[in-house]
Design a protein around this motif. Structure first.
Motif, mmCIF file in Angstrom:
data_model
loop_
_atom_site.group_PDB
_atom_site.id
_atom_site.type_symbol
_atom_site.label_atom_id
_atom_site.label_comp_id
_atom_site.label_asym_id
_atom_site.label_seq_id
_atom_site.Cartn_x
_atom_site.Cartn_y
_atom_site.Cartn_z
ATOM 1 N N ARG A 162 0.808 -1.207 0.000
ATOM 2 C CA ARG A 162 0.000 0.000 0.000
ATOM 3 C C ARG A 162 0.851 1.271 0.000
ATOM 4 N N PHE A 163 1.919 1.258 0.784
ATOM 5 C CA PHE A 163 2.691 2.492 0.954
ATOM 6 C C PHE A 163 4.076 2.458 0.311
ATOM 7 N N ARG A 166 4.615 4.730 -2.777
ATOM 8 C CA ARG A 166 4.587 6.139 -2.380
ATOM 9 C C ARG A 166 5.860 6.523 -1.638
ATOM 10 N N ALA A 169 8.592 6.802 -4.211
ATOM 11 C CA ALA A 169 8.429 8.042 -4.977
ATOM 12 C C ALA A 169 8.876 9.251 -4.150
ATOM 13 N N ALA A 170 8.516 9.251 -2.872
ATOM 14 C CA ALA A 170 8.919 10.362 -2.005
ATOM 15 C C ALA A 170 10.438 10.395 -1.841
#
Length: 194
Positions: A162-163, A166, A169-170
């Motif tokens: 899920r994370f 992200r 990407a961060a």
């Protein structure tokens, strides 16, 4: 002085005998025994030793070194070449790490065990420790102990799914800014102008 001590010696012995027979000390010994039984159940000494042996073997093979370096672009580029010399270097580094850390980790294991026993004995009463041990010895408790690692691994996988993208990407978005800050701190190492 010796005569005075001789006269007091039976009184001291009697005092220590009363102290040793006191319910507080007896409860403490019983509580420590109950805490030891719980720790033995949750982390059997043979399993703990086998886990450490496995951890050190993985370290010796370079797993910890590879893990430390896996986010380094330079490491990934070299590892992608699949060079025997590169793999041998990682194995040598792993062996050095295991040789250096192994004795400390082996010394830590019984100390950690004893500190765990003492912490449980301080935190819980004898009755509570016996009840906890009884639960973990019950079919439901045994299932919990057996399944908990898989359940937590499943939760971690879901969190990663899920994370993870992200987070990557961060990290990728901030990488140029972090690199710029590192160049300010270490200009000669990065080749950036001073």
């Amino acid at each position: 002085m010796v005569m005075a001590m001789k006269g007091r010696f039976p009184v001291l012995v009697a005092g220590f005998a009363l102290l040793a027979a006191s319910p507080v000390l007896a409860q403490s010994a019983a509580t420590t025994q109950a805490a030891t039984a719980l720790v033995d159940l949750l982390t059997p000494p043979a399993a703990q030793k086998a886990g450490l042996d496995s951890q050190l073997q993985q370290m010796r093979e370079g797993a910890a070194i590879r893990s430390m370096l896996r986010n380094s672009p330079q490491y990934r580029a070299e590892a992608a070449k699949n060079q025997p010399a590169f793999k041998a270097a990682i194995a040598r580094m792993g062996a050095m790490q295991a040789d250096a850390l192994g004795p400390v980790m082996r010394e830590m294991q019984p100390v950690s065990r004893q500190l765990t026993i003492e912490a449980y004995a301080r935190e819980f009463t004898e009755a509570e420790l016996k009840a906890i041990t009884a639960f973990y010895s019950s079919p439901a408790g045994m299932k919990l102990r057996a399944r908990q690692p898989a359940v937590l691994a499943g939760v971690n996988r879901q969190i990663q799914q899920r994370f993870g993208p992200r987070m990557q990407a961060a990290e990728k978005a901030i990488a140029p800014k972090l690199d710029a800050e590192l160049r300010k701190l270490f200009p000669s190492a990065t080749g950036a102008p001073k």
